[in-house]
Design a protein around this motif. Structure first.
Motif, PDB file in Angstrom:
ATOM      1  N   ASN A   1       0.951  -1.201   0.108  1.00 22.78           N
ATOM      2  CA  ASN A   1       0.190   0.027   0.194  1.00 22.78           C
ATOM      3  C   ASN A   1       0.913   1.221  -0.119  1.00 22.78           C
ATOM      4  O   ASN A   1       0.664   2.135   0.830  1.00 22.78           O
ATOM      5  N   ALA A   2       1.901   1.299  -1.013  1.00 24.99           N
ATOM      6  CA  ALA A   2       2.679   2.431  -1.086  1.00 24.99           C
ATOM      7  C   ALA A   2       2.786   2.713  -2.537  1.00 24.99           C
ATOM      8  O   ALA A   2       2.623   2.047  -3.400  1.00 24.99           O
ATOM      9  N   PHE A   3       2.949   4.163  -2.718  1.00 26.45           N
ATOM     10  CA  PHE A   3       3.159   4.751  -4.100  1.00 26.45           C
ATOM     11  C   PHE A   3       4.395   5.650  -4.118  1.00 26.45           C
ATOM     12  O   PHE A   3       4.999   6.227  -2.764  1.00 26.45           O
ATOM     13  N   ILE A   4       5.028   5.937  -5.112  1.00 32.63           N
ATOM     14  CA  ILE A   4       5.874   6.671  -5.246  1.00 32.63           C
ATOM     15  C   ILE A   4       5.718   7.955  -6.302  1.00 32.63           C
ATOM     16  O   ILE A   4       5.555   7.622  -7.396  1.00 32.63           O
ATOM     17  N   CYS A   5       5.761   8.929  -5.843  1.00 38.29           N
ATOM     18  CA  CYS A   5       5.421  10.305  -6.833  1.00 38.29           C
ATOM     19  C   CYS A   5       6.800  10.799  -6.962  1.00 38.29           C
ATOM     20  O   CYS A   5       7.714  10.722  -6.289  1.00 38.29           O
ATOM     21  N   THR A   6       6.687  11.784  -7.876  1.00 44.34           N
ATOM     22  CA  THR A   6       7.985  12.447  -8.494  1.00 44.34           C
ATOM     23  C   THR A   6       7.642  14.147  -8.346  1.00 44.34           C
ATOM     24  O   THR A   6       7.069  14.433  -9.129  1.00 44.34           O
ATOM     25  N   ALA A   7       8.068  14.586  -7.218  1.00 46.85           N
ATOM     26  CA  ALA A   7       7.913  16.061  -7.006  1.00 46.85           C
ATOM     27  C   ALA A   7       8.930  16.849  -7.847  1.00 46.85           C
ATOM     28  O   ALA A   7      10.048  16.234  -8.419  1.00 46.85           O
ATOM     29  N   ASN A   8       8.464  18.028  -8.177  1.00 44.78           N
ATOM     30  CA  ASN A   8       9.526  18.857  -9.058  1.00 44.78           C
ATOM     31  C   ASN A   8       9.996  20.010  -8.153  1.00 44.78           C
ATOM     32  O   ASN A   8      10.640  21.054  -8.832  1.00 44.78           O
ATOM     33  N   ILE A   9      10.034  19.580  -6.785  1.00 44.83           N
ATOM     34  CA  ILE A   9      10.677  20.769  -5.975  1.00 44.83           C
ATOM     35  C   ILE A   9      11.519  20.050  -4.709  1.00 44.83           C
ATOM     36  O   ILE A   9      10.856  18.755  -4.399  1.00 44.83           O
ATOM     37  N   ALA A  10      12.378  20.637  -4.180  1.00 45.68           N
ATOM     38  CA  ALA A  10      12.889  20.065  -3.003  1.00 45.68           C
ATOM     39  C   ALA A  10      12.096  20.697  -1.614  1.00 45.68           C
ATOM     40  O   ALA A  10      12.556  21.723  -1.518  1.00 45.68           O
ATOM     41  N   ALA A  11      11.439  20.112  -1.341  1.00 43.20           N
ATOM     42  CA  ALA A  11      10.232  20.901  -0.274  1.00 43.20           C
ATOM     43  C   ALA A  11      11.079  21.082   1.104  1.00 43.20           C
ATOM     44  O   ALA A  11      12.041  20.082   1.496  1.00 43.20           O
ATOM     45  N   THR A  12      10.497  22.012   1.774  1.00 43.92           N
ATOM     46  CA  THR A  12      11.534  22.403   2.867  1.00 43.92           C
ATOM     47  C   THR A  12      10.749  21.387   3.981  1.00 43.92           C
ATOM     48  O   THR A  12      11.622  21.209   5.058  1.00 43.92           O
ATOM     49  N   ASP A  13       9.655  20.722   3.876  1.00 47.46           N
ATOM     50  CA  ASP A  13       9.350  19.935   4.947  1.00 47.46           C
ATOM     51  C   ASP A  13       9.620  18.799   4.648  1.00 47.46           C
ATOM     52  O   ASP A  13       8.963  17.588   5.218  1.00 47.46           O
ATOM     53  N   GLY A  14      10.674  18.071   3.766  1.00 45.38           N
ATOM     54  CA  GLY A  14      10.965  17.084   3.192  1.00 45.38           C
ATOM     55  C   GLY A  14       9.937  16.225   2.227  1.00 45.38           C
ATOM     56  O   GLY A  14       9.770  15.185   2.052  1.00 45.38           O
TER      57      GLY A  14
END
Length: 682
Positions: free
Chosen positions: A308-321
């Motif tokens: 029950n896990a997915f992996i998305c690809t963000a386009n930013i390095a978010a400050t909250d991880g």
């Protein structure tokens, strides 16, 4: 020598178009340089969602001056001829050169500055760029002369040796300024030249190299899964797509509600991939299990290894991880999976037999009736294939039942949402209903094999239904004269024929597959399929040319034996002897030979060999001992060689000539019992 940088910046370029755009940019630019007489050292291209970029290394600063000659009329030609030549060349008569009584014009063309060549080439390249889809943008779109681009073009960087190449198109003027990441950087970036371009973009959170971004997505997704104790379900297409959607990719792992795992894993994977561009993960295999357990519909959904896990690809390095990004994506995915679960639950309320009744409303083809009509034909054929023992071990009752239900999932909610799951969902619904595993498996796999890389079913009931489905399609469309023509094959009949061939040959099924035009179509497809296996097409022709052969398993066994034989010395020499005999017989006519003829020793030896080989070949073919049949043919090699060495076929004695031609005819007939050697190349 100088390096040239070109960047074409715009709004988001669809990921699926970027690879083609890179290739087109390199091709068009190289063509423009070549037409101007410029040769770069190398041309490299890259893409991000917001830019296409090219660097050409080691460009000369100018094209070379060239001298061209044009041959004119003779010096003694009428004045009108000379005047026409002068108008054509733009020269005066005193600028012409007299060579042996013929006027020549020598035209000196000075070199051009590379900067000038590029200033002309860039707008032309942009205007002719072959995007799969493009349109005009903004107020300028009211004019049919305005620029067409995939998304609004917003900037051009064009630098040769650090100097701006000045050009303009659609109101956009070239310069040295570009933009960085949409969220991580503000304001323009000034580029000095090709050497600092990639580094300055990286400092602005843009990774220019698409292959580097792909590696980040691929390795980052694997690492995220491994960190959670899971295994990534590899998907290279998704890697490339996510790299094309991001300039600063950051793979992030999130979780969805375990309750959604009650939905078949194929549904979850398709939902996450198609709608959200997410990767899915699996739980690691337990001891004794192989890596990456397969999700075939043969087991209950709860038994699958999907996590029950997915992996998305963000386009930013978010400050909250990435916490907020994951939460947002989890919410969107939950809505998608809720829809999928609803379809799954709703579809189970209607038995497949009831769903199948709706197929009468769907036209299969105007000349072939409804989909229900097709199903009825497939069911009859599948039952026959099983009851006649053509598919050994297939239960006729189960074959008919599976065939009657194999298309029922086409009218379900789930397949309506995800057409890619036709067959797969039917298998799940059949199992939920408690139908036999053999029936459920046949429903699930009856479309197989879909392509050359797809696995071939071996379960008897599945084979019967899959074969019946494809044969009905082929026979039906050929009967109504809807055959493939040239490159057009709207009903995928070539693929269906290849599927039939693989089902028959991989399972060793023995029956006449077709006749007439359809058999010829199968022969053509068989040659295509076997070419990849190293089987010669001319040998397949040589077997089929004899006629009366429609058993593909037997054909291939004969072809394999023949290919082995013609590669030997005996085979090579026998083929040469055959072709010599056939060429003689083609040119000659003769009367029946007198009975009281006394043959030469070599004639008698050849006749004895033919008399012995003929029956031996027939017996071996009947026993399907094709190696023995080739051995019998090999016994003719020495006698035919000796025959041609020792006698003159077209002897002046008409009796000798007639007997020798008749003997060659018998030799040819003996060889033709195995194959038509006239079709064999070499």
């Amino acid at each position: 020598m100088s390096d040239f940088l070109l960047e074409l910046r715009c709004e988001e370029i669809p990921a699926r178009m970027q690879a083609g755009a890179r290739a087109d940019l390199a091709r068009l630019f190289a063509k423009a340089l070549d037409s101007a007489g410029l040769t770069p050292g190398t041309i490299d291209v890259w893409s991000t969602p917001r830019r296409l970029a090219l660097i050409a290394r080691d460009l000369p600063l100018a094209t070379q001056a060239i001298s061209e000659e044009a041959k004119g009329p003779h010096t003694s030609a009428p004045p009108q001829a000379l005047e026409g030549f002068l108008r054509k060349t733009g020269l005066a008569v005193d600028q012409l050169v007299d060579r042996d009584g013929v006027w020549f014009a020598v035209i000196e063309k000075p070199g051009r500055a590379t900067a000038d060549v590029l200033a002309e080439a860039i707008p032309a390249l942009i205007r002719t760029f072959p995007w799969p889809k493009s349109q005009r943008w903004g107020d300028a779109s009211l004019s049919s002369e305005s620029l067409r681009w995939v998304r609004p073009l917003s900037g051009i960087v064009a630098l040769l040796g650090g100097e701006v190449i000045h050009c303009e198109i659609g109101g956009i003027v070239s310069g040295r300024e570009t933009m960085g990441h949409r969220f991580h950087h503000t304001g323009p970036i000034t580029i000095d030249g090709a050497d600092d371009y990639a580094a300055k973009l990286r400092a602005a959170h843009v990774i220019l190299d698409h292959t580097e971004r792909e590696s980040i997505v691929r390795e980052g997704a694997r690492a995220a899964a491994a960190h959670a104790g899971l295994v990534l379900v590899e998907d290279e297409g998704l890697v490339i797509e996510n790299a094309g959607l991001t300039e600063w990719p950051v793979p992030l792992l999130g979780r969805f509600d375990e309750a959604f795992l009650a939905v078949p894993p194929e549904v979850i994977q398709l939902t996450t991939r198609i709608n959200q561009k997410y990767f899915v993960t699996e739980n690691p295999p337990r001891n004794g299990e192989g890596d990456h357990a397969k999700h075939g519909g043969g087991a209950s959904p709860q038994a699958q290894t999907l996590a029950n896990a997915f992996i998305c690809t963000a386009n930013i390095a978010a400050t909250d991880g990435g916490t907020e990004i994951i939460a947002g994506n989890r919410k969107v995915l939950a809505a998608r999976l809720s829809d999928a679960r609803f379809f799954w639950q709703q579809d189970q309320k209607t038995p497949l037999a009831e769903q199948a009744q709706k197929l009468s409303r769907i036209t299969f083809h105007e000349k072939l009736g409804s989909l229900a009509d097709k199903v009825a034909r497939v069911a009859t054929l599948a039952e026959w294939l099983a009851s006649e023992g053509i598919v050994p071990g297939a239960n006729p009752v189960q074959a008919r039942q599976a065939a009657e239900l194999c298309k029922a999932d086409l009218v379900t909610e789930m397949v309506g949402e995800f057409p890619e799951l036709q067959g797969t969902m039917g298998g799940y619904y059949a199992r939920v209903e408690g139908l036999p595993d053999a029936v459920a498996d046949a429903i699930r796999d009856h479309y197989k094999p879909i392509g050359q890389s797809d696995g071939v079913p071996h379960a008897p009931v599945t084979v019967a239904v899959a074969l019946a489905d494809k044969l009905d399609t082929l026979r039906g469309f050929f009967a109504v004269d809807e055959k493939p023509t040239g490159s057009k094959d709207p009903f995928a009949l070539r693929r269906a024929a290849l599927g039939v061939i693989r089902l028959i040959t991989d399972n060793g099924l023995r029956f006449g597959v077709a006749d007439g035009d359809l058999l010829a179509f199968f022969v053509d497809r068989l040659k295509v399929q076997q070419r990849e296996a190293g089987v010669r097409h001319d040998l397949i022709d040589a077997i089929f040319a004899l006629g009366g052969e429609d058993d593909l398993v037997r054909v291939l066994a004969r072809v394999h034996a023949l290919q082995a034989f013609v590669g030997t010395d005996d085979g090579i020499n026998l083929l040469a002897g055959y072709k010599r005999a056939a060429n003689i017989l083609k040119k000659e006519t003769w009367q029946p030979a007198p009975m009281n003829y006394t043959p030469e020793p070599v004639e008698a030896a050849l006749r004895a060999a033919v008399d012995q080989a003929g029956p031996s070949v027939i017996a071996s073919l009947a026993a399907e001992d094709f190696t023995a049949a080739m051995a019998a043919l090999a016994s003719l090699r020495a006698p035919i060689d000796a025959f041609f060495v020792s006698v003159t076929v077209n002897d002046t004695d008409p009796c000798k000539r007639a007997n020798r031609l008749a003997l060659l005819d018998e030799f040819r007939a003996a060889v033709h019992k195995v194959a038509d050697f006239s079709r064999i190349e070499g």
